[in-house]
Design a protein around this motif. Structure first.
Motif, PDB file in Angstrom:
ATOM      1  N   SER A 110       0.761  -1.285  -0.095  1.00 20.73           N
ATOM      2  CA  SER A 110      -0.101  -0.112   0.014  1.00 20.73           C
ATOM      3  C   SER A 110       0.922   1.096   0.037  1.00 20.73           C
ATOM      4  N   ALA A 111       2.072   1.016   0.432  1.00 19.36           N
ATOM      5  CA  ALA A 111       3.218   2.340   0.357  1.00 19.36           C
ATOM      6  C   ALA A 111       3.615   2.593  -0.999  1.00 19.36           C
ATOM      7  N   VAL A 112       3.268   1.735  -1.976  1.00 23.01           N
ATOM      8  CA  VAL A 112       4.026   1.978  -3.319  1.00 23.01           C
ATOM      9  C   VAL A 112       3.126   2.062  -4.457  1.00 23.01           C
ATOM     10  N   THR A 113       1.756   2.143  -4.234  1.00 29.49           N
ATOM     11  CA  THR A 113       0.686   2.316  -5.045  1.00 29.49           C
ATOM     12  C   THR A 113       0.844   3.595  -5.993  1.00 29.49           C
ATOM     13  N   HIS A 114       1.427   4.604  -5.414  1.00 27.30           N
ATOM     14  CA  HIS A 114       1.569   5.694  -6.346  1.00 27.30           C
ATOM     15  C   HIS A 114       2.738   5.958  -7.013  1.00 27.30           C
ATOM     16  N   ALA A 115       3.597   4.894  -7.102  1.00 28.94           N
ATOM     17  CA  ALA A 115       5.144   5.026  -7.567  1.00 28.94           C
ATOM     18  C   ALA A 115       4.826   4.866  -9.359  1.00 28.94           C
ATOM     19  N   ASP A 116       5.648   5.810 -10.011  1.00 29.24           N
ATOM     20  CA  ASP A 116       5.626   5.649 -11.404  1.00 29.24           C
ATOM     21  C   ASP A 116       6.090   4.498 -11.927  1.00 29.24           C
ATOM     22  N   ALA A 172      16.135 -11.641  -8.885  1.00 28.90           N
ATOM     23  CA  ALA A 172      15.748 -11.190 -10.497  1.00 28.90           C
ATOM     24  C   ALA A 172      14.541 -10.571 -10.721  1.00 28.90           C
ATOM     25  N   VAL A 173      14.418  -9.533 -11.675  1.00 28.17           N
ATOM     26  CA  VAL A 173      13.315  -8.764 -11.721  1.00 28.17           C
ATOM     27  C   VAL A 173      12.379  -9.754 -12.555  1.00 28.17           C
ATOM     28  N   VAL A 174      10.964  -9.930 -11.946  1.00 25.31           N
ATOM     29  CA  VAL A 174      10.152 -11.072 -12.729  1.00 25.31           C
ATOM     30  C   VAL A 174       9.005 -10.187 -13.236  1.00 25.31           C
ATOM     31  N   GLU A 175       8.382  -8.808 -12.757  1.00 26.24           N
ATOM     32  CA  GLU A 175       7.677  -8.148 -13.315  1.00 26.24           C
ATOM     33  C   GLU A 175       7.867  -6.502 -12.941  1.00 26.24           C
ATOM     34  N   GLU A 176       7.498  -5.789 -13.965  1.00 19.97           N
ATOM     35  CA  GLU A 176       7.661  -4.376 -13.721  1.00 19.97           C
ATOM     36  C   GLU A 176       6.487  -3.721 -14.476  1.00 19.97           C
ATOM     37  N   GLY A 177       6.145  -2.342 -13.755  1.00 24.23           N
ATOM     38  CA  GLY A 177       5.108  -1.593 -14.651  1.00 24.23           C
ATOM     39  C   GLY A 177       4.391  -0.862 -13.376  1.00 24.23           C
ATOM     40  N   THR A 178       3.346  -0.119 -13.585  1.00 19.85           N
ATOM     41  CA  THR A 178       2.654   0.661 -12.430  1.00 19.85           C
ATOM     42  C   THR A 178       1.899  -0.347 -11.615  1.00 19.85           C
ATOM     43  N   HIS A 179       1.171   0.202 -10.491  1.00 17.27           N
ATOM     44  CA  HIS A 179       0.410  -0.599  -9.834  1.00 17.27           C
ATOM     45  C   HIS A 179      -0.864  -0.969 -10.790  1.00 17.27           C
ATOM     46  N   ALA A 180      -1.153  -0.243 -11.343  1.00 14.23           N
ATOM     47  CA  ALA A 180      -2.558  -0.615 -12.286  1.00 14.23           C
ATOM     48  C   ALA A 180      -2.099  -1.740 -13.328  1.00 14.23           C
ATOM     49  N   GLU A 181      -1.117  -1.566 -13.829  1.00 16.20           N
ATOM     50  CA  GLU A 181      -0.398  -2.490 -14.787  1.00 16.20           C
ATOM     51  C   GLU A 181      -0.188  -3.981 -14.495  1.00 16.20           C
ATOM     52  N   LEU A 182       0.469  -3.719 -13.100  1.00 15.06           N
ATOM     53  CA  LEU A 182       0.746  -5.147 -12.373  1.00 15.06           C
ATOM     54  C   LEU A 182      -0.509  -5.868 -12.027  1.00 15.06           C
ATOM     55  N   MET A 183      -1.406  -4.935 -11.294  1.00 20.26           N
ATOM     56  CA  MET A 183      -2.602  -5.722 -10.994  1.00 20.26           C
ATOM     57  C   MET A 183      -3.538  -6.400 -11.950  1.00 20.26           C
ATOM     58  N   GLU A 184      -3.235  -5.567 -13.256  1.00 24.34           N
ATOM     59  CA  GLU A 184      -4.066  -6.263 -14.626  1.00 24.34           C
ATOM     60  C   GLU A 184      -3.169  -7.481 -15.005  1.00 24.34           C
ATOM     61  N   MET A 185      -1.923  -7.722 -14.774  1.00 21.82           N
ATOM     62  CA  MET A 185      -1.291  -8.935 -15.138  1.00 21.82           C
ATOM     63  C   MET A 185      -1.609 -10.135 -14.475  1.00 21.82           C
ATOM     64  N   GLY A 186      -1.913  -9.760 -12.942  1.00 21.16           N
ATOM     65  CA  GLY A 186      -2.650 -10.886 -12.431  1.00 21.16           C
ATOM     66  C   GLY A 186      -1.348 -11.850 -11.950  1.00 21.16           C
ATOM     67  N   GLY A 187      -0.398 -11.331 -11.814  1.00 21.54           N
ATOM     68  CA  GLY A 187       1.003 -12.282 -11.279  1.00 21.54           C
ATOM     69  C   GLY A 187       1.253 -12.038  -9.983  1.00 21.54           C
ATOM     70  N   LEU A 188       2.606 -12.176  -9.475  1.00 20.80           N
ATOM     71  CA  LEU A 188       3.095 -12.115  -8.433  1.00 20.80           C
ATOM     72  C   LEU A 188       2.560 -10.927  -7.662  1.00 20.80           C
ATOM     73  N   ALA A 195       0.292  -8.817  -7.998  1.00 21.13           N
ATOM     74  CA  ALA A 195      -1.301  -9.045  -7.762  1.00 21.13           C
ATOM     75  C   ALA A 195      -1.622  -9.742  -6.717  1.00 21.13           C
ATOM     76  N   GLY A 196      -0.998 -10.957  -6.675  1.00 22.36           N
ATOM     77  CA  GLY A 196      -1.289 -11.929  -5.573  1.00 22.36           C
ATOM     78  C   GLY A 196      -0.951 -11.559  -4.245  1.00 22.36           C
ATOM     79  N   MET A 197       0.218 -10.894  -3.959  1.00 20.04           N
ATOM     80  CA  MET A 197       0.880 -10.178  -2.843  1.00 20.04           C
ATOM     81  C   MET A 197      -0.105  -9.139  -2.297  1.00 20.04           C
ATOM     82  N   TYR A 198      -0.478  -8.490  -3.284  1.00 14.77           N
ATOM     83  CA  TYR A 198      -1.355  -7.254  -2.791  1.00 14.77           C
ATOM     84  C   TYR A 198      -2.747  -7.435  -2.585  1.00 14.77           C
ATOM     85  N   GLY A 199      -3.110  -8.614  -3.338  1.00 16.13           N
ATOM     86  CA  GLY A 199      -4.494  -9.283  -2.693  1.00 16.13           C
ATOM     87  C   GLY A 199      -4.485 -10.076  -1.323  1.00 16.13           C
TER      88      GLY A 199
END
Length: 595
Positions: free
Chosen positions: A551-557, A566-582, A584-588
């Motif tokens: 919740s502390a990083v949802t505003h990040a660019d 290793a970097v497994v995902e990257e993007g904005t909060h909205a993009e990562l949630m849309e991916m439904g990956g790691l 999104a699972g952690m956030y949920g």
């Protein structure tokens, strides 16, 4: 318990090893040589003390002849006044010698301590992560103090005793070479005993220093973790652990004293043999009348030998204590043998684009003795934007910040800021460009006000109040005033400590802002307030956020998701949630746990 300090196997190593000689040369050249004129002054005063004993023997012989042969009251009075005079001179020297010698030793150890502190400040973070604080305290406090005592008191006393032995012995040889040589025929056994004992003492002393360092570390760990100890009801465990350490120190102390105690009775027995030789041999010479020595000469000779043996005993004991001090000296110098790996390159520059992108280009890194953490890691932290790094514990989030600030060097690839590799920048220039709010917050035992001002001592009152107000800790400052916060800020809550750390970042206001779990200890209400403050703080800055609470990083660019280095995902909060990956699972999962 092992009372006998020696093993069956004995090695015949020299009294001074090559390392011992090198350490002594280092201490002499670095801290004593510049005081050579003062050392000669001390030596001169010490020689006066030795001459007093020689004159006392001569005057005693004269006085005995006055009493038994001349019967001259006036001569006896003159002898008494002369004895009083020379011992008054010795008393004056006994006052001046310790004062001057302790001043010299204290000054030498002061400069050595300052050099130790200066050297410690340039050592890499890795050194402090692998070295217990107890070991560091042992070198900077206990061992440095022991060296001061040894150099300023023990060594000067030994020089005085040597001077006394040499001067009085020279006079006795002048009086009767044959009787003196006969009396000291047994003395070669003393250096043999010293050599026999010295190596064992070094081994025991080294074990004792290690045990003391472990004990001090244990005390610090117990003190720092007392909250956990109390809550988990583990006082008996801590008590047993410290009792075991103190028992080991006691055992080593007894073994050390047992080894040192062998010297004194050895010298006492040799002294008895010497006096038997003087009484028997000297008495025969006086009775025979062929040696030119009378009863007064023999009595004075015996007094001279008595005056020699006490200093000789102390000199023998000095060489025993010297072995322990050589171990201490080597322990102190061992800190100087630690060489920093993070240093300024010969062509390091003093300026760079602090508002440029921070780029990790195919970075490889591994902690010493551990498997690689990063391999070909590519990251870009865009200038004047907020970039977050999230991931499980141990995925390398905080390590990225450490590489960025060059607390460690990459094993491969490059870390650049504004196009300049960080290892080509002068270290102070690089680190002055960061404001940091870390998860391991350092709070000093002073007021909140002083803790905030720590990062910028020249700050004005208005600047400090503004920083405190931004994070909502200004009311607490007014309430507490100048009251110290206790060791490591024990009187503050976790959230209050983090607000002090954030206030420091406001006060320093460097162009690059690093937030390492900056809001992890805050409740939801306080976190919302601090997040608004951090948003204001990050305006116009390159901001990097490491967070476990998503919740502390949802505003990040941009958000980087790390997994096992290793970097497994990257993007904005909205993009990562849309991916439904790691991510999104952690956030949920976190939203569900927070209710």
């Amino acid at each position: 318990m092992k009372l006998w300090p020696f093993s069956k196997r004995g090695d015949r190593r020299p009294l001074f090893s090559d390392q011992d000689r090198d350490n002594l040369r280092w201490f002499w050249r670095g801290y004593l040589k510049a005081k050579t004129p003062w050392l000669f002054l001390v030596l001169g005063m010490v020689m006066v003390q030795g001459l007093v004993y020689q004159q006392f023997i001569s005057l005693t012989e004269t006085g005995l002849r006055v009493i038994f042969e001349n019967g001259d009251i006036g001569g006896l009075v003159r002898v008494c006044f002369m004895v009083m005079g020379i011992f008054t001179m010795r008393a004056l020297m006994s006052f001046l010698v310790p004062r001057v010698s302790v001043w010299l030793a204290s000054d030498a150890v002061l400069r050595m301590r300052q050099d130790l502190i200066n050297h410690m400040m340039i050592l890499d973070l890795a050194y402090f992560e692998r070295t217990s604080s107890g070991d560091i305290i042992l070198r900077l406090v206990n061992q440095a103090h022991d060296l001061s005592d040894f150099v300023g008191q023990t060594t000067v006393s030994a020089v005085r005793d040597v001077a006394t032995v040499v001067i009085v012995s020279g006079y006795l040889i002048y009086k009767s070479p044959f009787l003196f040589l006969a009396a000291v025929a047994v003395m070669p056994f003393v250096p043999l005993m010293v050599r026999f004992v010295s190596n064992k003492i070094k081994h025991i002393q080294q074990s004792a220093e290690n045990a003391m360092g472990a004990y001090m570390t244990g005390i610090e760990e117990m003190s720092n973790g007392m909250r956990t100890v109390k809550i988990s009801n583990q006082e008996p465990v801590e008590r047993d652990r410290l009792f075991k350490a103190t028992a080991e120190i006691k055992d080593l102390s007894i073994r050390l004293q047992s080894a040192q105690a062998l010297m004194m009775p050895t010298v006492d027995i040799l002294s008895a043999l010497v006096f038997v030789l003087i009484i028997g041999g000297g008495g025969y010479m006086a009775l025979s009348g062929t040696s030119g020595m009378d009863g007064a000469s023999i009595v004075a000779f015996m007094i001279g030998m008595a005056l020699i043996f006490d200093p000789a005993r102390r000199v023998a004991h000095f060489f025993v204590k010297l072995q322990a001090s050589l171990v201490i000296l080597d322990g102190v110098r061992s800190l100087f043998r630690e060489v920093p790996n993070i240093t300024n390159a010969p062509d390091a520059v003093g300026a760079f684009d602090v508002h440029g992108d921070i780029v990790f280009d195919k970075v490889d890194f591994a902690y010493a003795g551990k498997p690689p953490l990063f391999q070909d890691l590519d990251l870009t932290f865009e200038a004047n934007k907020v970039t977050a790094i999230v991931g499980a514990t141990g995925s390398g989030k905080t390590t990225i910040l450490s590489l960025m600030a060059r607390l460690y060097d990459a094993d491969g690839g490059e870390v650049r800021i504004g196009g300049t590799p960080v290892n080509k920048l002068q270290i102070p220039v690089l680190r002055q460009s960061f404001s940091v709010v870390a998860q391991d917050i350092v709070i000093f035992n002073s007021s909140i006000w002083e803790n905030i001002r720590y990062v910028k001592p020249e700050a004005t009152e208005e600047e400090i109040w503004a920083a405190a107000t931004h994070v909502g800790i200004d009311d607490l400052i007014r309430e507490r005033g100048d009251v110290p916060l206790g060791p490591k800020g024990a009187q503050l809550s976790g959230g209050q400590k983090q607000r002090v750390a954030i206030a420091r970042a406001f006060l320093r206001s460097a162009p690059i802002l690093l937030l390492d779990e900056a809001t992890s200890a805050l409740d939801q209400r306080t976190e919302d307030k601090v997040k608004r403050a951090l948003h204001d703080l990050s305006e116009g800055k390159t901001t990097v956020i490491v967070a476990h609470r998503l919740s502390a990083v949802t505003h990040a660019d941009r958000i980087y998701v790390l997994d096992e280095g290793a970097v497994v995902e990257e993007g904005t909060h909205a993009e990562l949630m849309e991916m439904g990956g790691l991510y999104a699972g952690m956030y949920g999962a976190q939203r569900q746990s927070y209710g």
